[in-house]
Design an enzyme around this catalytic site. Structure first.
Site, PDB file in Angstrom:
ATOM      1  N   LYS A 109       0.819  -1.217   0.000  1.00  0.00           N
ATOM      2  CA  LYS A 109       0.000   0.000   0.000  1.00  0.00           C
ATOM      3  C   LYS A 109       0.854   1.269   0.000  1.00  0.00           C
ATOM      4  O   LYS A 109       0.454   2.292  -0.548  1.00  0.00           O
ATOM      5  CB  LYS A 109      -0.946   0.006   1.194  1.00  0.00           C
ATOM      6  N   SER A 145     -17.203   0.872  -5.597  1.00  0.00           N
ATOM      7  CA  SER A 145     -18.656   0.869  -5.798  1.00  0.00           C
ATOM      8  C   SER A 145     -18.988   2.021  -6.747  1.00  0.00           C
ATOM      9  O   SER A 145     -20.075   2.583  -6.702  1.00  0.00           O
ATOM     10  CB  SER A 145     -19.392   1.020  -4.466  1.00  0.00           C
ATOM     11  N   VAL A 198     -23.545 -10.947  -5.481  1.00  0.00           N
ATOM     12  CA  VAL A 198     -24.682 -11.491  -4.715  1.00  0.00           C
ATOM     13  C   VAL A 198     -24.148 -12.552  -3.750  1.00  0.00           C
ATOM     14  O   VAL A 198     -23.495 -13.509  -4.172  1.00  0.00           O
ATOM     15  CB  VAL A 198     -25.750 -12.136  -5.629  1.00  0.00           C
ATOM     16  N   GLU A 260     -22.254  -1.313   2.906  1.00  0.00           N
ATOM     17  CA  GLU A 260     -21.758  -0.581   1.741  1.00  0.00           C
ATOM     18  C   GLU A 260     -20.972   0.622   2.254  1.00  0.00           C
ATOM     19  O   GLU A 260     -21.121   1.010   3.423  1.00  0.00           O
ATOM     20  CB  GLU A 260     -22.948  -0.108   0.898  1.00  0.00           C
ATOM     21  N   ASP A 271     -29.485  -2.190  -1.677  1.00  0.00           N
ATOM     22  CA  ASP A 271     -28.497  -3.257  -1.906  1.00  0.00           C
ATOM     23  C   ASP A 271     -29.194  -4.585  -2.224  1.00  0.00           C
ATOM     24  O   ASP A 271     -28.786  -5.317  -3.137  1.00  0.00           O
ATOM     25  CB  ASP A 271     -27.597  -3.392  -0.671  1.00  0.00           C
ATOM     26  N   LYS A 275     -29.300  -6.767  -5.815  1.00  0.00           N
ATOM     27  CA  LYS A 275     -29.005  -8.206  -5.939  1.00  0.00           C
ATOM     28  C   LYS A 275     -30.161  -8.927  -6.647  1.00  0.00           C
ATOM     29  O   LYS A 275     -29.932  -9.819  -7.474  1.00  0.00           O
ATOM     30  CB  LYS A 275     -28.747  -8.802  -4.556  1.00  0.00           C
TER      31      LYS A 275
HETATM   32  N1  LIG Z   1     -17.917  -5.280   2.028  1.00  0.00           N
HETATM   33  C1  LIG Z   1     -18.573  -6.367   1.654  1.00  0.00           C
HETATM   34  O1  LIG Z   1     -18.880  -7.263   2.452  1.00  0.00           O
HETATM   35  C2  LIG Z   1     -18.967  -6.535   0.234  1.00  0.00           C
HETATM   36  C3  LIG Z   1     -18.708  -5.560  -0.691  1.00  0.00           C
HETATM   37  N2  LIG Z   1     -19.085  -5.730  -1.977  1.00  0.00           N
HETATM   38  C4  LIG Z   1     -18.781  -4.682  -2.932  1.00  0.00           C
HETATM   39  O2  LIG Z   1     -17.367  -4.517  -3.013  1.00  0.00           O
HETATM   40  C5  LIG Z   1     -17.068  -3.190  -3.423  1.00  0.00           C
HETATM   41  C6  LIG Z   1     -16.006  -2.612  -2.490  1.00  0.00           C
HETATM   42  O3  LIG Z   1     -16.521  -2.554  -1.188  1.00  0.00           O
HETATM   43  P1  LIG Z   1     -15.586  -2.082   0.020  1.00  0.00           P
HETATM   44  O4  LIG Z   1     -14.217  -2.612  -0.172  1.00  0.00           O
HETATM   45  O5  LIG Z   1     -16.321  -2.435   1.247  1.00  0.00           O
HETATM   46  O6  LIG Z   1     -15.568  -0.484  -0.204  1.00  0.00           O
HETATM   47  P2  LIG Z   1     -14.477   0.566   0.301  1.00  0.00           P
HETATM   48  O7  LIG Z   1     -15.176   1.859   0.388  1.00  0.00           O
HETATM   49  O8  LIG Z   1     -13.761   0.043   1.504  1.00  0.00           O
HETATM   50  O9  LIG Z   1     -13.395   0.626  -0.884  1.00  0.00           O
HETATM   51  C7  LIG Z   1     -13.656   1.209  -2.109  1.00  0.00           C
HETATM   52  C8  LIG Z   1     -12.345   1.499  -2.816  1.00  0.00           C
HETATM   53  O10 LIG Z   1     -12.654   2.007  -4.113  1.00  0.00           O
HETATM   54  C9  LIG Z   1     -11.854   3.164  -4.365  1.00  0.00           C
HETATM   55  N3  LIG Z   1     -12.564   4.003  -5.323  1.00  0.00           N
HETATM   56  C10 LIG Z   1     -13.786   4.545  -5.215  1.00  0.00           C
HETATM   57  N4  LIG Z   1     -14.100   5.231  -6.337  1.00  0.00           N
HETATM   58  C11 LIG Z   1     -13.060   5.069  -7.180  1.00  0.00           C
HETATM   59  C12 LIG Z   1     -12.791   5.511  -8.490  1.00  0.00           C
HETATM   60  N5  LIG Z   1     -13.665   6.249  -9.184  1.00  0.00           N
HETATM   61  N6  LIG Z   1     -11.603   5.182  -9.055  1.00  0.00           N
HETATM   62  C13 LIG Z   1     -10.714   4.435  -8.376  1.00  0.00           C
HETATM   63  N7  LIG Z   1     -10.915   3.970  -7.134  1.00  0.00           N
HETATM   64  C14 LIG Z   1     -12.077   4.289  -6.536  1.00  0.00           C
HETATM   65  C15 LIG Z   1     -11.655   3.790  -3.018  1.00  0.00           C
HETATM   66  O11 LIG Z   1     -10.529   4.641  -3.046  1.00  0.00           O
HETATM   67  P3  LIG Z   1     -10.124   5.568  -1.781  1.00  0.00           P
HETATM   68  O12 LIG Z   1      -9.574   4.618  -0.778  1.00  0.00           O
HETATM   69  O13 LIG Z   1      -9.105   6.477  -2.364  1.00  0.00           O
HETATM   70  O14 LIG Z   1     -11.385   6.241  -1.355  1.00  0.00           O
HETATM   71  C16 LIG Z   1     -11.439   2.531  -2.177  1.00  0.00           C
HETATM   72  O15 LIG Z   1     -10.107   2.077  -2.340  1.00  0.00           O
HETATM   73  C17 LIG Z   1     -18.394  -2.428  -3.404  1.00  0.00           C
HETATM   74  O16 LIG Z   1     -18.904  -2.342  -4.717  1.00  0.00           O
HETATM   75  C18 LIG Z   1     -19.306  -3.302  -2.544  1.00  0.00           C
HETATM   76  O17 LIG Z   1     -20.667  -3.207  -2.874  1.00  0.00           O
HETATM   77  C19 LIG Z   1     -19.704  -6.860  -2.430  1.00  0.00           C
HETATM   78  C20 LIG Z   1     -19.976  -7.882  -1.579  1.00  0.00           C
HETATM   79  C21 LIG Z   1     -19.655  -7.791  -0.151  1.00  0.00           C
HETATM   80  N1  LIG Z   2     -23.433  -4.465   2.037  1.00  0.00           N
HETATM   81  C1  LIG Z   2     -23.614  -5.744   1.448  1.00  0.00           C
HETATM   82  C2  LIG Z   2     -22.272  -6.320   1.135  1.00  0.00           C
HETATM   83  C3  LIG Z   2     -22.374  -7.438   0.200  1.00  0.00           C
HETATM   84  O1  LIG Z   2     -22.927  -7.358  -0.887  1.00  0.00           O
HETATM   85  C4  LIG Z   2     -24.335  -6.659   2.401  1.00  0.00           C
HETATM   86  O2  LIG Z   2     -24.461  -6.283   3.558  1.00  0.00           O
HETATM   87  O3  LIG Z   2     -24.798  -7.728   1.979  1.00  0.00           O
HETATM   88 NA    NA Z   3     -21.733 -14.895  -4.642  1.00  0.00          NA
END
Ligand SMILES: NC(=O)C1=CN([C@@H]2O[C@H](COP(=O)(O)OP(=O)(O)OC[C@H]3O[C@@H](n4cnc5c(N)ncnc54)[C@H](OP(=O)(O)O)[C@@H]3O)[C@@H](O)[C@H]2O)C=CC1
Ligand SMILES: N[C@@H](CC=O)C(=O)O
Ligand code: NA
Length: 414
Positions: A109, A145, A198, A260, A271, A275
């Protein structure tokens, strides 16, 4: 070495095309092709390759909770790994090295934080497309996202770059974007895989696609689709009239990484609606039923009207305790009837009813007795499974299981 002769027939429909393309990529045999129709040059280059071990260049956009865990899992992949990370991006910075970034597990990182260039999706498409060659796949892994990143999938796919993502935006928004994605994938042969959209790492999308592709008739899908909502109600509503406050369990769900980026996107039902849209579009008779995507799903929001405009997750969480009295009352009312509250989703194929709602269930119901933590439970009712549905259950949110779903999609490419 086994050899097979594969006859490629004109692709008659999108659905047949996708099933067919899966079959091609799942084959582990050396393949020889007789081409019977005009192919996009990238599709032809990909199919002409006789290499068994493919190298895969991976560009990771988004290194937050899920993205950082994904990078860690990828760097821990047993050697010799077919994968090399050629690009890493956050919203503030980007790194690119066509021969692979020199990343050190646990320390990568810092390199990204020190970078000064910001991500341009156009530049990334151009840089990655130069790496697409027979025998070497290129993959965009979108762990954001972001709507903007999602809107760029057709361009990446058209350039022969595969897309793997847990981001629900592209598949649950306007139907036109989804159709562009399908068309771009068919045109170039590049794949999009979205298992983690999902049920996180649980095999939900792949199970549904397998049921459909093998000719089963899906009649209904129902269950608990949100890890956040599951955690909240498993803790908050146990059949007792009192217990922890609603705002306190929401706060913990966020700290555990289930929500989220903005927790209101979970609590307003969007959300779950997303799904349900993603799954509906895998069922041929429902594919075009939700032209505006998740906004067309009948959805019950649990967000108090006063908090609908909370612009940040922090502001939302800070004010939620003001509304605990309302949630206390609905919990006590349910308990008085011997019931618990659970937030569920339903896709009824025959009636085309697709809805996300807070429902009450008796304390003896499996949704009350068998769910814990961030568990999702999804039941597929189909003609072949008859009266006893196919059920998938397990953790449906959290960085580790979500990143695992993303990595397992990546493995499907090799
Ligand atoms: N958390 C969960 O349990 C689950 C999550 N998901 C999906 O996974 C995805 C990520 O979730 P999560 O990790 O929790 O989210 P976070 O907010 O922790 O991370 C999102 C990341 O995306 C980066 N980012 C946002 N916009 C942009 C952009 N335009 N260009 C480049 N980088 C960008 C952010 O950068 P910066 O750090 O600079 O802000 C950050 O690194 C989401 O779509 C969520 O719906 C799906 C299933 C389960
Ligand atoms: N925010 C979502 C993460 C996975 O999609 C959830 O709670 O299910
Ligand atoms: Na799945």
């Amino acid at each position: 070495m086994h050899e097979r002769l594969l006859m490629i027939r004109p692709i008659l429909s999108l659905h047949t095309g996708l099933a067919f393309s899966s079959a091609v990529f799942c084959a582990t045999y050396r393949l020889r092709y007789t081409v019977k129709h005009t192919l996009h040059p990238l599709r032809f280059a990909r199919m002409s390759s006789t290499s068994v071990t493919r190298s895969v260049s991976v560009a990771v956009v988004g290194v937050g909770l899920v993205g950082a865990e994904f990078v860690q899992q990828l760097l821990s992949f047993p050697s010799p790994s077919p994968f090399r990370i050629v690009s890493l991006s956050s919203s503030k910075a980007t790194l690119f090295a066509p021969s692979g970034l020199p990343l050190v597990s646990g320390d990568w990182k810092k390199s990204l934080d020190a970078a000064e260039t910001r991500l341009s999706l156009l530049d990334l498409t151009r840089e990655l497309s130069a790496l697409v060659k027979p025998g070497s796949d290129v993959v965009l892994v979108d762990n954001t996202s972001s709507e903007d990143v999602a809107a760029s999938y057709p361009s990446f796919l058209r350039a022969g770059i595969n897309v793997i993502t847990p981001n629900k935006k592209a598949f649950s928004g306007e139907l036109s974007l989804y159709e562009q994605i399908l068309a771009a994938s068919l045109e170039s042969g590049a794949r999009f895989l979205n298992e983690s959209t999902v049920g996180a790492g649980l095999p939900i999308v792949s199970t549904l696609k397998d049921l459909v592709a093998t000719g089963d008739k899906v009649t209904k899908i129902e269950g608990v689709f949100s890890g956040t909502m599951s955690y909240i109600f498993n803790e908050f509503s146990t059949g007792e009239a009192d217990g922890p406050t609603f705002s306190s369990v929401v706060k913990i769900a966020r700290e555990k990484g289930y929500t989220e980026p903005h927790p209101a996107d979970d609590l307003n039902g969007a959300d779950v609606a997303r799904k349900l849209t993603i799954l509906s579009r895998c069922i041929p008779s429902l594919r075009t039923s939700l032209p505006s995507g998740y906004k067309s799903v009948q959805t019950t929001s649990l967000v108090p009207a006063e908090l609908e405009s909370a612009s940040t997750g922090d502001a939302f969480i800070a004010r939620l305790p003001e509304f605990d009295g309302h949630y206390d009352k609905i919990r006590a009312d349910a308990a008085q009837e011997g019931q618990v509250l659970r937030y569920v989703g339903v896709i009824d194929v025959a009636s085309k009813l697709i809805k996300a709602d807070l429902e009450k269930y008796p304390v003896s119901h499996p949704f009350a007795t068998s769910l814990g933590g961030s568990d999702n439970i999804i039941m597929f009712h189909t003609q072949r499974y008859g009266a006893r549905p196919l059920i998938v259950q397990g953790a449906g949110a959290g960085a580790a299981v979500t990143a695992m779903g993303v990595l397992s999609d990546l493995l499907k490419l090799v």
